[in-house]
Design a protein around this motif. Structure first.
Motif, PDB file in Angstrom:
ATOM      1  N   ASP A 136      22.193 -28.793 -41.220  1.00  0.00           N
ATOM      2  CA  ASP A 136      22.934 -27.867 -40.348  1.00  0.00           C
ATOM      3  C   ASP A 136      23.107 -28.422 -38.941  1.00  0.00           C
ATOM      4  O   ASP A 136      22.933 -27.720 -37.937  1.00  0.00           O
ATOM      5  N   VAL A 137      23.477 -29.694 -38.857  1.00  0.00           N
ATOM      6  CA  VAL A 137      23.704 -30.301 -37.547  1.00  0.00           C
ATOM      7  C   VAL A 137      24.840 -29.596 -36.812  1.00  0.00           C
ATOM      8  O   VAL A 137      24.861 -29.533 -35.578  1.00  0.00           O
ATOM      9  N   LEU A 138      25.786 -29.040 -37.561  1.00  0.00           N
ATOM     10  CA  LEU A 138      26.861 -28.225 -37.003  1.00  0.00           C
ATOM     11  C   LEU A 138      26.602 -26.755 -37.322  1.00  0.00           C
ATOM     12  O   LEU A 138      26.025 -26.441 -38.357  1.00  0.00           O
ATOM     13  N   ASN A 184      22.640 -44.088 -34.818  1.00  0.00           N
ATOM     14  CA  ASN A 184      22.323 -42.697 -34.487  1.00  0.00           C
ATOM     15  C   ASN A 184      22.525 -41.831 -35.728  1.00  0.00           C
ATOM     16  O   ASN A 184      23.654 -41.690 -36.201  1.00  0.00           O
ATOM     17  N   PRO A 185      21.450 -41.248 -36.258  1.00  0.00           N
ATOM     18  CA  PRO A 185      21.579 -40.441 -37.470  1.00  0.00           C
ATOM     19  C   PRO A 185      22.335 -39.135 -37.240  1.00  0.00           C
ATOM     20  O   PRO A 185      22.694 -38.452 -38.207  1.00  0.00           O
ATOM     21  N   HIS A 186      22.576 -38.770 -35.980  1.00  0.00           N
ATOM     22  CA  HIS A 186      23.314 -37.543 -35.670  1.00  0.00           C
ATOM     23  C   HIS A 186      24.781 -37.860 -35.387  1.00  0.00           C
ATOM     24  O   HIS A 186      25.343 -37.438 -34.373  1.00  0.00           O
ATOM     25  N   THR A 187      25.365 -38.630 -36.306  1.00  0.00           N
ATOM     26  CA  THR A 187      26.770 -39.018 -36.164  1.00  0.00           C
ATOM     27  C   THR A 187      27.647 -38.111 -37.020  1.00  0.00           C
ATOM     28  O   THR A 187      27.447 -37.992 -38.237  1.00  0.00           O
ATOM     29  N   VAL A 188      28.602 -37.472 -36.368  1.00  0.00           N
ATOM     30  CA  VAL A 188      29.546 -36.566 -37.023  1.00  0.00           C
ATOM     31  C   VAL A 188      30.902 -37.270 -37.089  1.00  0.00           C
ATOM     32  O   VAL A 188      31.404 -37.753 -36.066  1.00  0.00           O
ATOM     33  N   VAL A 189      31.483 -37.330 -38.281  1.00  0.00           N
ATOM     34  CA  VAL A 189      32.766 -38.001 -38.476  1.00  0.00           C
ATOM     35  C   VAL A 189      33.864 -36.950 -38.618  1.00  0.00           C
ATOM     36  O   VAL A 189      33.772 -36.056 -39.470  1.00  0.00           O
ATOM     37  N   VAL A 190      34.884 -37.058 -37.788  1.00  0.00           N
ATOM     38  CA  VAL A 190      36.063 -36.194 -37.867  1.00  0.00           C
ATOM     39  C   VAL A 190      37.218 -37.035 -38.376  1.00  0.00           C
ATOM     40  O   VAL A 190      37.597 -38.033 -37.748  1.00  0.00           O
ATOM     41  N   LEU A 191      37.771 -36.657 -39.520  1.00  0.00           N
ATOM     42  CA  LEU A 191      38.845 -37.410 -40.160  1.00  0.00           C
ATOM     43  C   LEU A 191      40.192 -36.784 -39.825  1.00  0.00           C
ATOM     44  O   LEU A 191      40.437 -35.607 -40.119  1.00  0.00           O
ATOM     45  N   GLU A 192      41.066 -37.558 -39.208  1.00  0.00           N
ATOM     46  CA  GLU A 192      42.441 -37.132 -38.959  1.00  0.00           C
ATOM     47  C   GLU A 192      43.324 -37.950 -39.907  1.00  0.00           C
ATOM     48  O   GLU A 192      43.744 -39.060 -39.584  1.00  0.00           O
ATOM     49  N   THR A 193      43.579 -37.396 -41.071  1.00  0.00           N
ATOM     50  CA  THR A 193      44.238 -38.153 -42.142  1.00  0.00           C
ATOM     51  C   THR A 193      45.310 -37.305 -42.818  1.00  0.00           C
ATOM     52  O   THR A 193      45.344 -36.089 -42.684  1.00  0.00           O
ATOM     53  N   ALA A 204      41.383 -26.978 -31.779  1.00  0.00           N
ATOM     54  CA  ALA A 204      40.913 -26.320 -33.001  1.00  0.00           C
ATOM     55  C   ALA A 204      39.719 -27.060 -33.595  1.00  0.00           C
ATOM     56  O   ALA A 204      38.766 -26.426 -34.096  1.00  0.00           O
ATOM     57  N   ILE A 205      39.739 -28.384 -33.555  1.00  0.00           N
ATOM     58  CA  ILE A 205      38.597 -29.170 -34.036  1.00  0.00           C
ATOM     59  C   ILE A 205      37.358 -28.833 -33.213  1.00  0.00           C
ATOM     60  O   ILE A 205      36.263 -28.616 -33.756  1.00  0.00           O
ATOM     61  N   ALA A 206      37.520 -28.770 -31.894  1.00  0.00           N
ATOM     62  CA  ALA A 206      36.392 -28.412 -31.029  1.00  0.00           C
ATOM     63  C   ALA A 206      35.904 -27.003 -31.327  1.00  0.00           C
ATOM     64  O   ALA A 206      34.696 -26.731 -31.284  1.00  0.00           O
ATOM     65  N   ASP A 207      36.821 -26.081 -31.649  1.00  0.00           N
ATOM     66  CA  ASP A 207      36.423 -24.718 -32.002  1.00  0.00           C
ATOM     67  C   ASP A 207      35.466 -24.711 -33.189  1.00  0.00           C
ATOM     68  O   ASP A 207      34.498 -23.938 -33.228  1.00  0.00           O
ATOM     69  N   VAL A 208      35.736 -25.569 -34.165  1.00  0.00           N
ATOM     70  CA  VAL A 208      34.872 -25.647 -35.343  1.00  0.00           C
ATOM     71  C   VAL A 208      33.577 -26.390 -35.021  1.00  0.00           C
ATOM     72  O   VAL A 208      32.482 -25.952 -35.392  1.00  0.00           O
ATOM     73  N   LEU A 209      33.671 -27.507 -34.325  1.00  0.00           N
ATOM     74  CA  LEU A 209      32.476 -28.296 -34.007  1.00  0.00           C
ATOM     75  C   LEU A 209      31.454 -27.487 -33.223  1.00  0.00           C
ATOM     76  O   LEU A 209      30.239 -27.611 -33.440  1.00  0.00           O
ATOM     77  N   PHE A 210      31.933 -26.630 -32.313  1.00  0.00           N
ATOM     78  CA  PHE A 210      31.023 -25.900 -31.432  1.00  0.00           C
ATOM     79  C   PHE A 210      30.852 -24.435 -31.835  1.00  0.00           C
ATOM     80  O   PHE A 210      30.291 -23.650 -31.083  1.00  0.00           O
ATOM     81  N   GLY A 211      31.314 -24.082 -33.037  1.00  0.00           N
ATOM     82  CA  GLY A 211      30.967 -22.794 -33.616  1.00  0.00           C
ATOM     83  C   GLY A 211      31.792 -21.609 -33.203  1.00  0.00           C
ATOM     84  O   GLY A 211      31.487 -20.474 -33.610  1.00  0.00           O
ATOM     85  N   GLY A 213      39.234 -28.027 -54.237  1.00  0.00           N
ATOM     86  CA  GLY A 213      38.760 -26.689 -53.879  1.00  0.00           C
ATOM     87  C   GLY A 213      37.504 -26.664 -53.042  1.00  0.00           C
ATOM     88  O   GLY A 213      37.043 -25.596 -52.639  1.00  0.00           O
ATOM     89  N   TYR A 214      36.937 -27.852 -52.754  1.00  0.00           N
ATOM     90  CA  TYR A 214      35.640 -27.931 -52.081  1.00  0.00           C
ATOM     91  C   TYR A 214      35.766 -27.660 -50.583  1.00  0.00           C
ATOM     92  O   TYR A 214      36.749 -28.001 -49.946  1.00  0.00           O
ATOM     93  N   GLY A 215      34.736 -27.059 -50.008  1.00  0.00           N
ATOM     94  CA  GLY A 215      34.646 -26.857 -48.572  1.00  0.00           C
ATOM     95  C   GLY A 215      33.406 -26.061 -48.238  1.00  0.00           C
ATOM     96  O   GLY A 215      33.069 -25.086 -48.927  1.00  0.00           O
ATOM     97  N   LEU A 216      32.707 -26.483 -47.203  1.00  0.00           N
ATOM     98  CA  LEU A 216      31.494 -25.800 -46.774  1.00  0.00           C
ATOM     99  C   LEU A 216      31.810 -24.795 -45.663  1.00  0.00           C
ATOM    100  O   LEU A 216      32.885 -24.806 -45.065  1.00  0.00           O
ATOM    101  N   SER A 217      30.814 -23.945 -45.392  1.00  0.00           N
ATOM    102  CA  SER A 217      30.905 -22.937 -44.347  1.00  0.00           C
ATOM    103  C   SER A 217      29.620 -22.977 -43.537  1.00  0.00           C
ATOM    104  O   SER A 217      28.634 -23.611 -43.935  1.00  0.00           O
ATOM    105  N   TYR A 218      29.591 -22.293 -42.405  1.00  0.00           N
ATOM    106  CA  TYR A 218      28.351 -22.146 -41.651  1.00  0.00           C
ATOM    107  C   TYR A 218      27.488 -21.006 -42.190  1.00  0.00           C
ATOM    108  O   TYR A 218      26.442 -20.700 -41.635  1.00  0.00           O
ATOM    109  N   THR A 219      27.977 -20.388 -43.267  1.00  0.00           N
ATOM    110  CA  THR A 219      27.155 -19.457 -44.031  1.00  0.00           C
ATOM    111  C   THR A 219      27.213 -19.912 -45.481  1.00  0.00           C
ATOM    112  O   THR A 219      27.767 -20.968 -45.789  1.00  0.00           O
ATOM    113  N   HIS A 220      26.618 -19.150 -46.407  1.00  0.00           N
ATOM    114  CA  HIS A 220      26.748 -19.510 -47.819  1.00  0.00           C
ATOM    115  C   HIS A 220      26.888 -18.247 -48.652  1.00  0.00           C
ATOM    116  O   HIS A 220      26.488 -17.147 -48.231  1.00  0.00           O
TER     117      HIS A 220
END
Length: 750
Positions: free
Chosen positions: A373-375, A503-512, A540-547, A626-633
């Protein structure tokens, strides 16, 4: 005695006149076809029979292309977009002002105006949100009108058979139900603004390599259940005024002169009442194309101008066939409201629409990985954040080609393509929407640093000094060229490997624009797929990264482990004689019209498109459809599937289950339902048959009920030439993606 349609319409007008005479004279339409009380077909017939032969033919083609000699003199009234079909001023009938607008209105800078770049179409598909898709289309329609256009060239729905296809970002994924549904609602949105909607590229136009020469070789059942099914669903939902036929051949015949596609299926079995428009320079004949069902040649009049007139006068093309072409165009123009409510130019509301673009991106971002849950990150925390990535301090990348929206102020990286030159489509455009700035706005108390990542040693050292590393990686796609591989370009994998090691706390943002390979995945802390985010993507990316936003996007396509796992590991490229050379544009245009030598791409995987391929071949994947995670489950339970109680209903099954938010935060789940078909049919293991988005508070539990129409369980019987519901056992599964299906029930249908 049965009167012709146009005669019935004339009588209808005559009977109305006595009552109308009691009203103000101004309420009587100047022309009978302007009577809005009549149907679109009646109005089309009235106008059709007032047209001369020359006027009819004028509607069947565009007014020229700068790559194909002098334009038609009537082009003087063009709005300067992608195409123009003149109308008739003396009849109060407008022309078609056409523009590319897949994810926003193209070519607006030439008018001194800005238009809004929405997130790419594949991003919108990742929202799985039909209401959002309709709003997406409505915004595009609104800005088209503001800029003087009344017809879109959006609506791409070719399936992702080849994920390296350069236009993957313009399409809506690999599943015909998802893609067809999303494009249908997008078209509804466009046409709600009285703009003529459009769906493309019909059909099996699933790669850019050799697109003017390739023949897509595919069996009828496979085509019906996959590529054509997406179009059928999109047309049923959206009812677009036009269908664009594609560049490629299908089973040896050009799509724009293919009787099976245009007459047998589209206009015959599907009863499509609108018109077929060619892709630009995709017409190759007059008589054969007309007989097959092509109604309008674009962008010029090589085959449907003087050549069409001669073919009609000589009897090679009948008057009835000509009138059918014309009627379809007129009907679509009346039906979509562009005659009665023509656009009025004004400045687009780009500030309001920028906020909508941000909302679309918020709902389209897919959280792929979130170890420990780094994010989300804490926006109030005083911490050192390293933003890293080429141009992440200057802008965000977009997809190239005819759909390119002009960035405000020009390309953020300074290399400004000339869109009138074909080769400049292969230059990347970055919007002035820098991730670095967005992160600084979202985390005002953090020490936010930047490195462009060009020096691995320097970048790794900077990463070791940071608490969090946010690396922005990109993959550029464009019309006219396919990717050689799904791997990230420009040695970005090596950069990410170095950063994750430092740095193990590396977050990758893919713009593809589509799926990418991730050899560094296991060492990353988190991964976001952000697609091409448009005008407001970075915020919008920052909105997700910072909750500020809980991610709810779900993949509209599978992310494979390797190129070798694709149905066609090696990209099928054209032989030398079938390749395009745009160094002499006029010469190349003439060669395309004459036709390049054909070569085949054999889709022998048949029904096994996308996740159906990986499931049937038992291949592991990076991330499933169909895959995708959430900050809840979420937790699924209590599946019940039962046949519909009424035989007269289109519903075949009703599926219900309980869904609970088992986490501590409000979230939206896209609950998906899949079904197998009886084993003797030779179908892939499962297909998507329904989904439903549910937003739940923490601890909230809801009964979810979904009706499954019969057509989602049928197969194409080639012997009977019909869709059939096979008797036998069906396995219904429900869950969060195509491979996470905790609920299962077998049911027998007879």
């Amino acid at each position: 005695m049965t009167l012709p349609c146009f005669a019935t319409a004339l009588l209808a007008v005559a009977f109305v006149l006595p009552a109308a005479a009691q009203q103000a004279t101004s309420t009587i339409p100047k022309h009978p076809w302007m009577d809005t009380a009549l149907s679109a077909d009646q109005r089309a017939d009235l106008l059709l029979h007032a047209l001369t032969l020359d006027e009819k033919i004028q509607l069947l083609h565009g007014t020229g292309d700068p790559h194909d000699g002098p334009p038609d003199p009537l082009a003087r009234d063009s709005n300067g977009g992608s195409g123009y079909v003149p109308g008739f001023a003396d009849k109060d009938f407008p022309g078609l002002q056409i523009d590319d607008s897949a994810s926003g209105v193209a070519y607006s800078n030439a008018m001194g105006r800005y238009s809004t770049a929405l997130p790419s179409n594949i991003a919108a598909a990742a929202s799985w949100n039909t209401a959002l898709a309709q709003q997406y289309g409505a915004m595009i329609g609104d800005e088209l009108r503001d800029l003087g256009y009344n017809m879109t060239l959006g609506g791409g729905v070719n399936l992702t058979r080849e994920p390296r296809d350069g236009r993957t970002f313009e399409y809506l994924g690999e599943d015909p139900l998802l893609a067809g549904t999303m494009v249908g609602y997008t078209i509804r949105g466009v046409q709600s603004q009285h703009v003529l909607g459009h769906i493309k590229h019909y059909a099996v136009n699933d790669q850019e390599s050799g697109r003017h020469a390739v023949s897509s070789e595919i069996g009828e059942r496979a085509m019906r259940e996959t590529d054509l099914r997406a179009f059928q669903i999109g047309i049923e939902i959206g009812q677009p005024g036009a269908v664009m036929c594609a560049y490629n051949r299908v089973n040896g015949l050009y799509a724009c002169e293919n009787p099976f596609l245009l007459k047998t299926v589209l206009k015959g079995e599907w009863h499509y009442p609108g018109f077929v428009i060619s892709d630009w320079l995709a017409t190759h004949s007059t008589v054969a194309a007309s007989h097959a069902g092509l109604d309008n040649e674009e962008p010029s009049n090589v085959f449907y101008g003087e050549a069409m007139k001669k073919a009609v006068e000589s009897g090679q093309i009948s008057q009835a066939e000509l009138d059918d072409h014309v009627h379809r165009i007129l009907r679509s123009m009346f039906a979509t409201g562009i005659v009665d409510d023509p656009p009025q130019k004004r400045v687009p509301d780009v500030f309001r629409h920028a906020q909508f673009a941000r909302e679309v991106e918020q709902k389209s971002i897919v959280l792929l990985r979130n170890e420990h849950d780094v994010l989300p990150l804490d926006p109030a925390q005083k911490q050192t954040i390293l933003v890293i990535g080429r141009n992440a301090d200057r802008g965000s990348i977009s997809g190239g080609g005819s759909s390119q929206v002009d960035p405000p102020g020009g390309n953020a990286i300074g290399d400004i393509p000339d869109k009138d030159r074909k080769e400049d489509w292969q230059k990347a455009v970055w919007f002035p929407d820098a991730p670095l700035d967005a992160v600084r706005r979202a985390a005002p108390h953090a020490d936010v640093r930047f490195d462009d990542g060009t020096d691995l040693v320097r970048a790794a050292a900077a990463a070791r000094d940071a608490q969090i590393v946010l690396v922005f990686a990109y993959q550029w796609m464009a019309e006219g060229v396919d990717l050689p591989t799904m791997a990230l370009p420009d040695k970005q994998d090596a950069l990410i490997e170095a950063l994750t090691a430092a740095n193990p706390h590396t977050v990758v943002v893919l713009e593809t624009g589509g799926p990418v390979l991730m050899p560094w995945l296991a060492r990353s802390a988190a991964v976001l797929e952000a697609w091409y985010g448009g005008t407001s993507g970075a915020d919008a990316i920052a909105d997700v990264l910072f909750g500020a936003v809980n991610p709810s996007g779900r993949l509209p396509m599978t992310f494979p482990m390797a190129d070798a796992d694709l149905p066609h590991p090696k990209l099928v490229e054209p032989p030398p004689a079938s390749q395009e050379d745009w160094s002499d544009e006029a010469k190349m245009s003439r060669k395309l019209l004459a036709g390049l030598p054909s070569y085949p791409t054999r889709y022998d995987e048949g029904l096994e498109v996308g996740y159906r391929w990986y499931d049937a071949q038992h291949k592991p994947v990076l991330f499933p459809f169909g895959y995708g995670l959430s900050y809840t489950h979420f937790a699924y339970s209590d599946l019940h599937a039962e046949p519909a109680s009424s035989s007269s209903s289109s519903t075949q099954l009703t599926v219900s289950f309980r869904l609970k938010n088992a986490g501590a935060r409000t979230g939206t789940e896209t609950a998906q339902v899949y079904s197998s078909l009886p084993a003797n049919l030779g179908e892939p293991p499962r297909r998507l048959v329904a989904w439903k988005q549910v937003t739940l508070e923490p601890g909230e539990d809801q009964l979810v009920s979904i009706d499954i129409p019969q057509d989602r369980l049928t197969y194409w019987d080639e012997a009977k030439k019909a869709w059939q519901l096979a008797p036998g056992s069906y396995v219904i599964q429900a869950g969060s993606d195509s491979r996470t299906l905790p609920l299962e029930q077998s049911i027998t249908l007879r």
